[in-house]
Design an enzyme around this catalytic site. Structure first.
Site, PDB file in Angstrom:
ATOM      1  N   GLU A  34       0.823  -1.212   0.000  1.00 25.27           N
ATOM      2  CA  GLU A  34       0.000   0.000   0.000  1.00 25.27           C
ATOM      3  C   GLU A  34       0.856   1.261   0.000  1.00 25.27           C
ATOM      4  OE1 GLU A  34       0.830   1.601   2.920  1.00 25.27           O
ATOM      5  OE2 GLU A  34       1.858  -0.262   3.481  1.00 25.27           O
ATOM      6  N   GLY A  63       6.438   0.008   4.131  1.00 23.93           N
ATOM      7  CA  GLY A  63       5.194  -0.301   3.440  1.00 23.93           C
ATOM      8  C   GLY A  63       5.485  -0.696   2.011  1.00 23.93           C
ATOM      9  N   GLU A  64       4.557  -0.395   1.127  1.00 27.17           N
ATOM     10  CA  GLU A  64       4.679  -0.652  -0.313  1.00 27.17           C
ATOM     11  C   GLU A  64       4.641  -2.132  -0.670  1.00 27.17           C
ATOM     12  OE1 GLU A  64       8.203   1.180  -1.916  1.00 27.17           O
ATOM     13  OE2 GLU A  64       7.729   3.164  -1.111  1.00 27.17           O
ATOM     14  N   GLY A  65       4.567  -3.010   0.300  1.00 23.57           N
ATOM     15  CA  GLY A  65       4.715  -4.442   0.036  1.00 23.57           C
ATOM     16  C   GLY A  65       6.160  -4.889   0.108  1.00 23.57           C
TER      17      GLY A  65
END
Length: 336
Positions: free
Chosen positions: A163, A303-305
């Site tokens: 995300e 974050g971001e995966g």
């Protein structure tokens, strides 16, 4: 193929009826694992990972050829409360960075041999400030779930969802507090780096949101306290369950999305493993509530995966050993 999500009742029904792992494949993988050229248990958790993966893919000797990473982005009205060290405009800027291949997740997905997709969800229209009103209407929640549901490639064989959304550790903390109880301060961390005054303010916001919108129903909590990108992650994780695609969970925010699913139906997260434990303080507690032991713990808080993508290669290595190693009989080695 996936059925169309027409309403929230359909979503609940799909989760309740989702298939479990293939027991024959699991048994076959266990038997194969016992015959490989190594002492029993010598590969530790890699052995369990491979057997888990084999069961969900329905193949006792599987391979991973088509991992997928999906990053969802959303903006949050609650940022008006001053809960983040960065302005909401950064979400739009980072989406452009993802699309041009310049972010950390682009590099990590590439290193893992994963296809990466990016979905921005109505960034010009932030969710409502949940201290004032539910974050989303029912229709907005359904639309976000559908975005995630439809983003999963049915031909992928391992999924990571990540995300981007300035301020989104605040709804994640509120979700954890609402679903599992405790004080707001136990769930609220510094996110992108707020100072002590900012942390106190953020804790106040989480407490007010939970007091106003608390519920033990996963979808209700997601609607009232979540965000579009959090709901989209939930939709993608649910779609993967229906398609029997194993999922590697990312950090605190991804696990908050997964927690909402866990409250909808029993065993909903059996197709998932925790890729890592992040530096966000409450992530460990959230993993405990979900019954997930992380594969990695590297102090990440991006974050971001990113943590999930890093763990793809752990799962790939587990499966490669399981499926590629010779058995004692094949190698002509005595097993004692």
């Amino acid at each position: 193929m996936l059925p169309e999500l027409t309403d929230l009742s359909t979503f609940r029904a799909q989760l309740a009826a989702a298939p479990g792992p293939d027991t024959a494949a699991t048994q076959g993988a266990e038997e194969r694992n016992g015959q490989l050229t190594k002492p029993p248990g010598a590969l530790g958790r890699l052995e369990d990972l491979a057997i888990w993966y084999a069961g969900w893919r329905g193949d006792a000797r599987p391979s991973i050829e088509a991992p997928q990473v999906i990053v969802f982005a959303g903006n949050h009205g609650v940022t008006a409360q001053g809960v983040s060290a960065f302005p909401p405009e950064v979400t739009v800027q980072m989406v452009a960075n993802f699309q041009h291949g310049g972010a950390a997740i682009n590099q990590l997905a590439k290193a893992a041999g994963a296809k990466m997709d990016v979905h921005a969800l109505d960034l010009e229209n932030p969710t409502a400030d949940f201290t004032q009103a539910p974050a989303m209407t029912e229709d907005e929640l359904l639309a976000a779930l559908q975005t995630g549901w439809n983003a999963v490639d049915p031909s992928s064989d391992l999924l990571v969802v990540g995300e981007m959304g300035i301020g989104n550790t605040t709804p994640a903390a509120a979700i954890g507090c609402a679903l599992f109880g405790g004080e707001a301060g136990e769930w609220t961390g510094r996110g992108t780096g707020v100072d002590d005054a900012g942390l106190a303010n953020k804790t106040r916001v989480v407490a007010e949101g939970v007091a106003k919108h608390g519920s033990d129903d996963g979808l209700e909590v997601l609607q009232r306290l979540g965000g579009r990108e959090i709901a989209a992650m939930a939709g993608a994780i649910a779609a993967a369950r229906v398609l029997r695609i194993p999922v590697v969970l990312d950090g605190f925010i991804c696990c908050a999305a997964a927690a909402c699913l866990a409250k909808i139906a029993g065993g909903t997260l059996d197709h998932t493993v925790a890729g890592h434990q992040s530096a966000e303080g409450a992530h460990g507690a959230l993993l405990g509530h979900l019954g997930k032991e992380p594969l990695l713990s590297l102090g990440l808080r991006l974050g971001e995966g990113s943590g999930g993508a890093l763990a793809i290669n752990i799962v790939k290595s587990a499966v490669a050993c399981h499926s590629g190693m010779a058995t004692f009989a094949e190698a002509g080695v005595s097993d004692g």
